[in-house]
Write a protein that holds these residues in place. Structure first.
Motif, short mmCIF file in Angstrom:
data_model
loop_
_atom_site.label_atom_id
_atom_site.label_comp_id
_atom_site.label_asym_id
_atom_site.label_seq_id
_atom_site.Cartn_x
_atom_site.Cartn_y
_atom_site.Cartn_z
N VAL A 99 0.90 -1.12 0.02
CA VAL A 99 -0.04 0.07 -0.07
C VAL A 99 1.09 1.32 0.07
CG1 VAL A 99 -1.82 1.32 1.39
CG2 VAL A 99 -2.08 -0.99 1.09
N LEU A 100 1.94 1.27 0.84
CA LEU A 100 3.09 2.27 0.59
C LEU A 100 3.25 2.68 -0.68
CD1 LEU A 100 5.16 1.52 3.75
CD2 LEU A 100 3.51 3.38 3.41
N ASP A 101 3.35 1.84 -1.71
CA ASP A 101 3.80 2.16 -3.08
C ASP A 101 2.62 2.38 -3.95
OD1 ASP A 101 6.67 1.78 -2.15
OD2 ASP A 101 6.36 -0.41 -2.74
N LEU A 102 1.37 2.46 -3.42
CA LEU A 102 0.40 2.67 -4.34
C LEU A 102 0.34 4.24 -4.66
CD1 LEU A 102 -2.39 0.08 -3.26
CD2 LEU A 102 -0.81 0.15 -5.28
N PRO A 103 -0.47 4.66 -5.68
CA PRO A 103 -1.03 6.01 -5.76
C PRO A 103 -1.83 6.34 -4.73
CG PRO A 103 -1.04 4.97 -7.72
CD PRO A 103 -0.80 4.18 -6.91
N ALA A 104 -1.78 7.70 -3.87
CA ALA A 104 -2.41 8.05 -2.81
C ALA A 104 -4.08 7.69 -2.69
CB ALA A 104 -2.46 9.60 -2.76
N GLU A 105 -4.60 7.95 -3.95
CA GLU A 105 -6.11 7.39 -4.24
C GLU A 105 -6.31 6.09 -3.94
OE1 GLU A 105 -8.55 8.17 -8.00
OE2 GLU A 105 -8.52 10.29 -6.89
N GLN A 106 -5.65 5.20 -4.59
CA GLN A 106 -5.82 3.79 -4.39
C GLN A 106 -5.58 3.26 -3.10
OE1 GLN A 106 -3.51 1.66 -7.42
NE2 GLN A 106 -4.54 -0.23 -7.11
N ALA A 107 -4.28 3.83 -2.48
CA ALA A 107 -4.20 3.64 -1.31
C ALA A 107 -5.14 3.76 -0.32
CB ALA A 107 -2.80 4.09 -0.73
N ALA A 108 -5.64 4.98 -0.32
CA ALA A 108 -6.87 5.57 0.55
C ALA A 108 -8.08 4.37 0.37
CB ALA A 108 -7.20 6.91 0.19
N GLN A 109 -8.57 3.93 -0.85
CA GLN A 109 -9.50 2.99 -1.15
C GLN A 109 -9.26 1.83 -0.27
OE1 GLN A 109 -10.29 2.89 -5.25
NE2 GLN A 109 -10.47 5.14 -5.28
N MET A 110 -7.88 1.20 -0.55
CA MET A 110 -7.42 -0.01 0.24
C MET A 110 -7.58 0.02 1.47
SD MET A 110 -6.70 -2.31 -2.46
CE MET A 110 -5.56 -3.35 -1.48
N LEU A 111 -6.84 1.16 2.15
CA LEU A 111 -6.77 1.24 3.71
C LEU A 111 -8.46 1.49 4.11
CD1 LEU A 111 -3.87 3.44 4.05
CD2 LEU A 111 -4.25 0.91 4.60
N TRP A 112 -9.32 2.22 3.52
CA TRP A 112 -10.87 2.31 4.05
C TRP A 112 -11.43 0.93 3.93
CZ3 TRP A 112 -15.57 1.54 2.33
CH2 TRP A 112 -16.44 2.14 3.02
N ALA A 113 -11.26 0.28 2.84
CA ALA A 113 -11.95 -1.15 2.74
C ALA A 113 -11.41 -2.09 3.77
CB ALA A 113 -11.51 -1.68 1.22
N VAL A 114 -9.93 -2.08 4.19
CA VAL A 114 -9.44 -2.95 5.45
C VAL A 114 -10.09 -2.36 6.65
CG1 VAL A 114 -7.79 -3.38 6.67
CG2 VAL A 114 -7.66 -3.64 4.10
N ALA A 115 -10.20 -1.19 6.84
CA ALA A 115 -10.75 -0.63 8.16
C ALA A 115 -12.32 -0.79 8.30
CB ALA A 115 -10.57 1.01 8.43
N PHE A 116 -12.84 -0.57 6.94
CA PHE A 116 -14.53 -1.03 6.99
C PHE A 116 -14.75 -2.45 7.46
CE2 PHE A 116 -18.52 -0.78 4.49
CZ PHE A 116 -19.28 0.12 5.60
N ASP A 117 -13.92 -3.21 6.98
CA ASP A 117 -14.03 -4.77 7.16
C ASP A 117 -13.63 -5.07 8.53
OD1 ASP A 117 -14.27 -7.53 6.49
OD2 ASP A 117 -12.07 -7.75 5.82
N LEU A 118 -12.55 -4.36 8.97
CA LEU A 118 -12.16 -5.05 10.39
C LEU A 118 -13.13 -4.29 11.53
CD1 LEU A 118 -8.36 -4.26 10.21
CD2 LEU A 118 -9.51 -6.41 10.30
N ALA A 119 -13.88 -3.17 11.23
CA ALA A 119 -14.93 -2.65 12.03
C ALA A 119 -15.88 -3.36 12.36
CB ALA A 119 -15.03 -1.17 11.50
N TYR A 120 -16.34 -3.81 10.90
CA TYR A 120 -17.50 -4.81 11.08
C TYR A 120 -17.49 -6.21 11.57
CZ TYR A 120 -20.86 -1.18 9.76
OH TYR A 120 -21.63 -0.11 10.07
N ALA A 121 -16.27 -6.50 11.40
CA ALA A 121 -15.71 -8.08 11.82
C ALA A 121 -15.73 -7.81 13.42
CB ALA A 121 -14.39 -8.69 11.31
N VAL A 122 -15.58 -6.94 13.87
CA VAL A 122 -15.43 -6.70 15.46
C VAL A 122 -16.86 -6.69 15.99
CG1 VAL A 122 -15.01 -4.89 17.22
CG2 VAL A 122 -13.44 -5.38 15.67
N ILE A 123 -17.94 -5.89 15.08
CA ILE A 123 -19.23 -5.92 15.49
C ILE A 123 -19.79 -7.21 15.39
CG2 ILE A 123 -21.50 -5.05 14.55
CD1 ILE A 123 -20.14 -2.67 13.71
N GLU A 124 -19.58 -8.08 14.68
CA GLU A 124 -20.03 -9.40 14.14
C GLU A 124 -19.55 -10.09 15.45
OE1 GLU A 124 -20.60 -12.85 10.60
OE2 GLU A 124 -18.68 -11.63 10.79
N SER A 125 -18.22 -10.24 15.78
CA SER A 125 -17.62 -11.02 17.02
C SER A 125 -18.30 -10.25 18.09
CB SER A 125 -16.12 -10.60 16.94
OG SER A 125 -15.68 -11.23 18.26
#
Length: 110
Positions: free
Chosen positions: A65-91
């Motif tokens: 992700v460090l090597d991605l263009p900023a826009e793509q990196a932001a999308q990847m990091l947002w998706a991971v954070a969204f996934d992790l947040a809802y995984a915690v809710i599910e747990s």
């Protein structure tokens, strides 16, 4: 994908304020979002991953992700954070109400 397209897809799937997001809908959305590093060859999908542990997977991901263009990196990091947040809710929900379902898969309960 362009940032505006990413926002449009997210809001289309979950609503303007993300009120339709749930652990299941988030997982389904992310499974169909073209953000992964998958190589397609002859109609088959191959993951370009050689990691042998979860920690190594995470290190590799964040390093890439460090090597991605900023826009793509932001999308990847947002998706991971969204996934992790809802995984915690599910747990959390499973722990909170799991006792209500104990014994239902026990054959001796028939």
């Amino acid at each position: 994908m362009e940032a505006e397209e990413f926002r449009r897809r997210v809001r289309q799937a979950f609503g303007e304020d993300l009120h339709r997001a749930s652990p299941a809908s988030v997982r389904e959305f992310l499974d169909h979002l073209p953000l992964t590093t998958v190589v397609k060859d002859d109609g088959k999908y191959y993951l370009d991953e050689t990691a042998k542990s979860y920690e190594e997977v995470m290190r590799t991901f964040f390093n890439r992700v460090l090597d991605l263009p900023a826009e793509q990196a932001a999308q990847m990091l947002w998706a991971v954070a969204f996934d992790l947040a809802y995984a915690v809710i599910e747990s959390h929900d499973a722990e909170r109400i799991g006792h209500l379902f104990r014994g239902f898969d026990d054959p001796s309960m028939d």
